[in-house]
Design a protein around this motif. Structure first.
Motif, short mmCIF file in Angstrom:
data_model
loop_
_atom_site.label_atom_id
_atom_site.label_comp_id
_atom_site.label_asym_id
_atom_site.label_seq_id
_atom_site.Cartn_x
_atom_site.Cartn_y
_atom_site.Cartn_z
N GLN A 160 85.27 15.11 -22.39
CA GLN A 160 84.64 13.86 -22.79
C GLN A 160 84.92 12.74 -21.81
O GLN A 160 84.15 11.76 -21.73
N THR A 161 86.03 12.83 -21.07
CA THR A 161 86.59 11.69 -20.34
C THR A 161 85.58 10.89 -19.52
O THR A 161 85.66 9.67 -19.45
N SER A 162 84.64 11.57 -18.89
CA SER A 162 83.74 10.81 -18.01
C SER A 162 82.83 9.85 -18.78
O SER A 162 82.25 8.95 -18.18
N ILE A 163 82.74 9.99 -20.09
CA ILE A 163 81.97 8.99 -20.87
C ILE A 163 82.71 7.66 -20.83
O ILE A 163 82.15 6.63 -20.44
N ILE A 164 83.97 7.68 -21.22
CA ILE A 164 84.71 6.41 -21.28
C ILE A 164 85.03 5.88 -19.88
O ILE A 164 85.15 4.68 -19.68
N GLU A 165 85.13 6.80 -18.91
CA GLU A 165 85.32 6.36 -17.52
C GLU A 165 84.11 5.58 -17.03
O GLU A 165 84.23 4.55 -16.39
N LYS A 166 82.94 6.11 -17.35
CA LYS A 166 81.72 5.45 -16.90
C LYS A 166 81.58 4.08 -17.57
O LYS A 166 81.18 3.11 -16.92
N ILE A 167 81.94 4.01 -18.85
CA ILE A 167 81.86 2.72 -19.55
C ILE A 167 82.85 1.73 -18.91
O ILE A 167 82.53 0.55 -18.70
N ALA A 168 84.03 2.22 -18.57
CA ALA A 168 85.03 1.36 -17.91
C ALA A 168 84.48 0.86 -16.57
O ALA A 168 84.68 -0.30 -16.19
N PHE A 203 81.27 0.44 -15.79
CA PHE A 203 80.26 -0.59 -16.08
C PHE A 203 80.95 -1.94 -16.28
O PHE A 203 80.50 -2.97 -15.79
N LEU A 204 82.04 -1.89 -17.03
CA LEU A 204 82.76 -3.12 -17.37
C LEU A 204 83.37 -3.74 -16.11
O LEU A 204 83.26 -4.94 -15.87
N ALA A 205 84.00 -2.87 -15.31
CA ALA A 205 84.65 -3.35 -14.08
C ALA A 205 83.64 -3.96 -13.12
O ALA A 205 83.93 -4.93 -12.41
N ASN A 206 82.44 -3.40 -13.09
CA ASN A 206 81.40 -3.92 -12.19
C ASN A 206 80.63 -5.09 -12.77
O ASN A 206 79.67 -5.56 -12.17
N GLY A 207 81.01 -5.51 -13.95
CA GLY A 207 80.31 -6.61 -14.59
C GLY A 207 78.92 -6.24 -15.10
O GLY A 207 78.08 -7.10 -15.33
N GLU A 208 78.67 -4.94 -15.27
CA GLU A 208 77.35 -4.52 -15.75
C GLU A 208 77.23 -4.60 -17.26
O GLU A 208 76.15 -4.48 -17.81
N ILE A 209 78.36 -4.73 -17.96
CA ILE A 209 78.35 -4.90 -19.41
C ILE A 209 79.06 -6.20 -19.70
O ILE A 209 80.10 -6.49 -19.09
N GLU A 210 78.52 -6.95 -20.65
CA GLU A 210 79.21 -8.16 -21.08
C GLU A 210 79.50 -8.07 -22.56
O GLU A 210 78.80 -7.38 -23.29
N GLY A 211 80.51 -8.78 -22.97
CA GLY A 211 80.82 -8.86 -24.39
C GLY A 211 81.31 -7.56 -24.98
O GLY A 211 81.09 -7.29 -26.15
N LEU A 212 81.94 -6.75 -24.16
CA LEU A 212 82.49 -5.48 -24.67
C LEU A 212 84.01 -5.55 -24.66
O LEU A 212 84.62 -5.89 -23.66
N GLU A 213 84.58 -5.21 -25.80
CA GLU A 213 86.03 -5.09 -25.91
C GLU A 213 86.37 -3.63 -25.67
O GLU A 213 85.94 -2.77 -26.44
N TYR A 214 87.09 -3.35 -24.59
CA TYR A 214 87.43 -1.96 -24.24
C TYR A 214 88.89 -1.76 -24.61
O TYR A 214 89.77 -2.39 -24.04
N VAL A 215 89.13 -0.91 -25.59
CA VAL A 215 90.49 -0.78 -26.13
C VAL A 215 91.09 0.58 -25.74
O VAL A 215 90.76 1.60 -26.35
N PRO A 216 91.97 0.59 -24.73
CA PRO A 216 92.64 1.87 -24.42
C PRO A 216 93.68 2.13 -25.50
O PRO A 216 94.46 1.24 -25.82
N VAL A 217 93.66 3.32 -26.05
CA VAL A 217 94.59 3.63 -27.14
C VAL A 217 95.47 4.80 -26.74
O VAL A 217 95.29 5.37 -25.66
N GLU A 218 96.43 5.16 -27.60
CA GLU A 218 97.38 6.19 -27.20
C GLU A 218 97.10 7.55 -27.85
O GLU A 218 97.78 8.51 -27.59
N SER A 219 96.06 7.64 -28.66
CA SER A 219 95.68 8.95 -29.20
C SER A 219 94.29 8.82 -29.83
O SER A 219 93.81 7.71 -30.04
#
Ligand code: SF4
Ligand code: SF4
Lengths: 395, 105
Positions: free
Chosen positions: A36-44, A46-62
Motif C-alpha cells: 500500500q505504501t506508495s499511496i500515502i507516499e504519493k499523497i505526501a 503532492f503535499l510537499a510539492n504544494g499540489e494539495i492544500e488544506g490537507l492534514e497529513y497525520v503520520p501514525v505509529e500503527s
C-alpha cells in the motif's frame, strides 16, 4: 464545462492517490505497509510539492492508530482517508467497527494481500473479506481506472448513507502496475463530489454531542438495525451514483454486478477484482471456440447484490465462482455468500467453487479454459464432481 | 442546556425512545449526561478559593463531568449534582486554588 479526461499512466496506487487529491480529502492518516505504501507516499509528495492544500497529513505509529485518527477526523466533519493491506487491515479490525458504528463515511483503500503465515505480500482477497461484518461498504476494482473511479464514487456513496467504504485493489497486479487512467478535471470532480454534509460534528459547539456513548440493551439493537438499513439503502445510492458517474464521465457503474456477454450464456464465471480482467479476456477466447460463456464481476460485495445475482441466476445453468480467498472450515467466501443469497429463490443453477490464485498464484486465460471444460462436463452430467475445487493444487 | 453558564438542569430529564425512527441516525448521546447525576458518587469534594483563582479555566476544560461552570463574576462554580469528586480539577489547577476535602454527609 465539457468533460475532457486527463490521461495519465499511473500505477493502481497512484490512481488512488490522485483520486484522494481530487476528492479534496481533508485528513489522511498515513502508515506504511507493503504494497500500500506508495499511496500515502504519493499523497505526501503532492503535499510537499504544494499540489494539495488544506490537507492534514497525520503520520501514525500503527494501522490501529491510522483508523483511530480517521475516526476522530471524520467525527469532526472532515473528509478522511487512509490505506492499508493484510496484517495492517487486521490490526484495524476493532476500529473498523467503530467507524461503521459511529456512522462515519471514511474511505480506505485496501490493497488485497495474503494473510501470513507463510509471510506473503501477494494478491489474495481474504484480508478484506474477513472484514465483511464490520459494516463497511466494499468495492472491488478490476483495474487502475476502477481504483480511481472507485475512490471518488466511494466518498459520494459513503457520505450519502453515512457508512465507511473500502475500495479494494490487488497487490502488485494493480498496485504497482502502470496503466492509462482517465482522470477527471478538478472542477468536474468538485461538481460530482460536493463538500461533505456530516450527520453531526464534534465542533458544532451549539449542539454538543458525545460520540460512542454507552448503548444499553434497551438501545443497542435499534442502532444495529439502522446500520443494516443504511446498507440496504446503499444499493439504491450505488445505482444512482454509478449511473450519474456514467452520464458525466462515460463509465457506467450503475450495476453492482457487471455482466459481460452473459445474455445467452449457458454458464458464467463469477468473481471479484483484477482476476475478472483475465476472465473477460478468456470469455472472448472461449466464445470464439464455441463455448457459450459469460462473466459476472461482483463490484460491490457489501452490500451484497442479492437481487442482481438472482436475475443472473435465473438465466444460466451454472455459475463457476472463482474465489481468490478462503474461509477455513467452510468454502470460498463469495461462493458461500452467493449460494446463501439464492437459497430461498427459485433460481437454482449448478454452482461450483474454484479456489484460485491464493497468495498471488498466477491465474491465466488457460486456467479459465480448464475451468470452462470442467463446468461444461458437470453441467452436461447435471451434477457436481466436487463442490469446492482447490484448482491449482500440486497433486 | 448550557452548563457553561450555569443553566445546567434545564432538559435534564431522562429520554426514553420507544420507536426506532425516534432514534438519531448515529449513536450519539441525547443529553444523557445531563440526566445522569454523578454527584452522589463522591467522597471528596472540591473547594475553590477565589482569591487564588486566576480564571484560566483549565479546571473547566479538564473536568470529565458537566460539573464546573463559569459564574457571572468570571470565577468558577461547581455544580455538586454532577461533581463526582475525582479531583482532576484540583490536580490540574496551576495555582492550587482547588483543594479536595472529605465530604461530610
Ligand atoms: S484551574 Fe484553578 S485558577 Fe484556573 S480557573 Fe480553575 S480554579 Fe481558577
Ligand atoms: S472533582 Fe472531578 S468531577 Fe468534581 S469538579 Fe473536579 S474534575 Fe469535575
Amino acid at each position: 464545462m465539457e468533460y475532457k479526461p486527463i490521461r495519465k499512466v499511473v500505477s493502481g496506487n497512484y490512481a488512488a492517490a490522485y483520486a484522494v487529491k481530487h476528492a479534496r480529502v481533508e485528513v489522511v492518516a498515513a502508515y506504511p505497509i507493503t504494497p500500500q505504501t506508495s499511496i500515502i507516499e504519493k499523497i505526501a509528495e503532492f503535499l510537499a510539492n504544494g499540489e494539495i492544500e488544506g490537507l492534514e497529513y497525520v503520520p501514525v505509529e500503527s494501522e490501529h492508530s491510522a483508523m483511530a485518527a480517521c475516526i476522530g477526523a471524520s467525527a469532526t466533519g472532515a473528509r478522511a482517508f487512509t490505506a492499508t493491506s493484510a496484517q495492517g487491515l487486521a490490526l484495524m479490525h476493532e476500529m473498523l467497527h467503530w467507524a461503521a458504528g459511529a456512522r462515519l463515511p471514511i474511505v480506505m483503500v485496501d490493497v488485497n494481500r495474503a494473510m501470513a503465515p507463510p509471510w506473503s505480500v501477494w494478491d489474495d482477497q481474504t484480508d478484506s473479506l474477513a472484514q465483511r461484518d464490520t459494516g463497511w461498504l466494499q468495492f472491488y476494482a478490476e483495474n487502475n481506472q476502477e481504483v480511481y473511479d472507485g475512490v471518488l464514487m466511494a466518498f459520494k456513496i459513503a457520505e450519502t448513507v453515512n457508512l465507511p467504504a473500502m475500495v479494494v485493489e490487488s497487490a502488485f497486479i494493480l498496485s504497482h502496475t502502470y496503466d492509462v487512467v482517465e482522470m477527471i478535471p478538478q472542477e468536474l470532480v468538485d461538481e460530482f463530489l460536493p463538500p461533505r454534509k456530516p450527520l453531526y460534528t464534534l465542533t458544532d459547539f451549539d449542539n454538543p454531542v458525545a460520540v460512542g456513548a454507552l448503548g444499553g440493551p434497551n438501545d443497542y439493537y435499534e442502532f444495529r438495525y439502522k446500520i443494516a438499513k443504511a446498507m440496504e439503502d446503499a444499493k439504491k445510492v450505488i445505482h444512482e451514483v454509478g449511473k450519474e458517474f456514467g452520464e458525466r464521465f462515460g463509465r457506467d457503474y450503475s450495476q453492482m454486478i457487471e455482466l459481460y456477454r452473459t445474455d445467452d450464456a449457458d454458464f458464467v464465471f463469477m468473481g471479484m477484482g483484477s482476476l475478472m480482467g483475465t476472465v473477460k479476456q478468456a470469455v472472448d477466447v472461449l466464445r470464439d471456440e464455441g463455448y457459450k460463456v459469460g462473466a459476472a464481476k461482483v463490484r460491490w460485495f457489501r452490500p451484497f447484490p442479492k437481487e442482481e445475482l438472482y436475475e443472473l441466476a435465473k438465466s444460466v445453468e451454472g455459475i463457476a465462482v472463482l474465489d481468490r480467498n478462503f474461509s477455513f472450515g467452510q468454502e470460498g467466501i463469495l461462493f458461500n455468500e452467493a449460494k446463501g443469497a439464492l437459497y430461498n429463490t427459485n433460481a437454482k443453477p449448478l454452482m461450483k467453487n474454484y479456489i484460485v490464485g491464493l497468495g498471488g498464484r498466477d491465474f491465466t486465460v488457460s486456467d479459465v479454459r480448464k475451468i470452462a471444460e470442467n463446468m461444461k462436463a458437470i453441467i452436461e452430467k447435471g451434477e457436481l464432481d466436487v463442490e469446492v475445487d482447490w484448482y491449482h493444487l500440486k497433486r | 442546556m448550557n452548563t457553561l453558564f450555569g443553566e445546567k438542569k434545564e432538559g435534564a430529564t431522562k429520554i426514553v425512545l420507544t420507536r426506532v425512527d425516534e432514534y438519531p441516525e448515529a449513536p450519539i448521546s441525547l443529553g444523557t449526561t445531563l440526566s445522569n447525576f454523578t454527584g452522589d458518587w463522591r467522597t471528596f469534594i472540591p473547594v475553590v478559593d477565589d482569591d487564588k483563582c486566576v480564571k484560566c479555566y483549565i479546571c473547566w476544560k479538564f473536568c470529565p463531568e458537566p460539573a464546573i461552570y463559569i459564574r457571572e463574576d468570571g470565577y468558577v462554580g461547581i455544580d455538586y449534582d454532577y461533581c463526582k469528586g475525582c479531583g482532576i480539577c484540583a490536580n490540574e489547577c496551576p495555582t492550587k486554588a482547588i483543594t479536595m476535602e472529605k465530604e461530610e454527609k
